[in-house]
Design a protein around this motif. Structure first.
Motif: not given
Length: 118
Positions: A1-6
């Motif tokens: 998710m962090t990569s998506q939010s990033q």
């Protein structure tokens, strides 16, 4: 998710930068249009002044010519008046003498159409 939010965060930043660039381009375009309008107005004013100056020059030439013509006409008129006054002064006595002779020298005679009836 962090990569998506990033990734979303990067997309939002890229969108913001694109929006900023568009606003900056719009401002530059507006500024350039305003500058072009001012330049065009200055050019129109300069052209208008040039044409006005040419008009005044032509007008002064024409009016100057007209005043010269009117001056020449006035001169001719004065010359003619002086000539007529001279002619009048020269002939006035002779004309008066002729008129007086015609009025005073009465020669009574019978008109040729008169019929004597006895």
């Amino acid at each position: 998710m962090t990569s998506q939010s990033q990734g979303i965060h990067q997309l939002l930043q890229a969108e913001k930068r694109a929006k900023d660039k568009l606003e900056e381009a719009k401002k530059r375009k507006g500024k350039r249009l305003k500058q072009a309008k001012e330049e065009a107005m200055a050019e129109v004013d300069q052209y208008r002044m040039q044409r006005d100056q040419e008009f005044r020059l032509k007008q002064s030439k024409i009016m100057g010519s007209q005043s010269n013509v009117s001056y020449e006409i006035e001169e001719q008129t004065q010359g003619k008046l002086q000539e007529l006054h001279g002619s009048y002064n020269k002939c006035v006595e002779d004309v008066i003498k002729q008129l007086l002779m015609m009025v005073c020298d009465i020669n009574p005679e019978i008109h040729m159409n008169y019929r004597a009836t006895n």
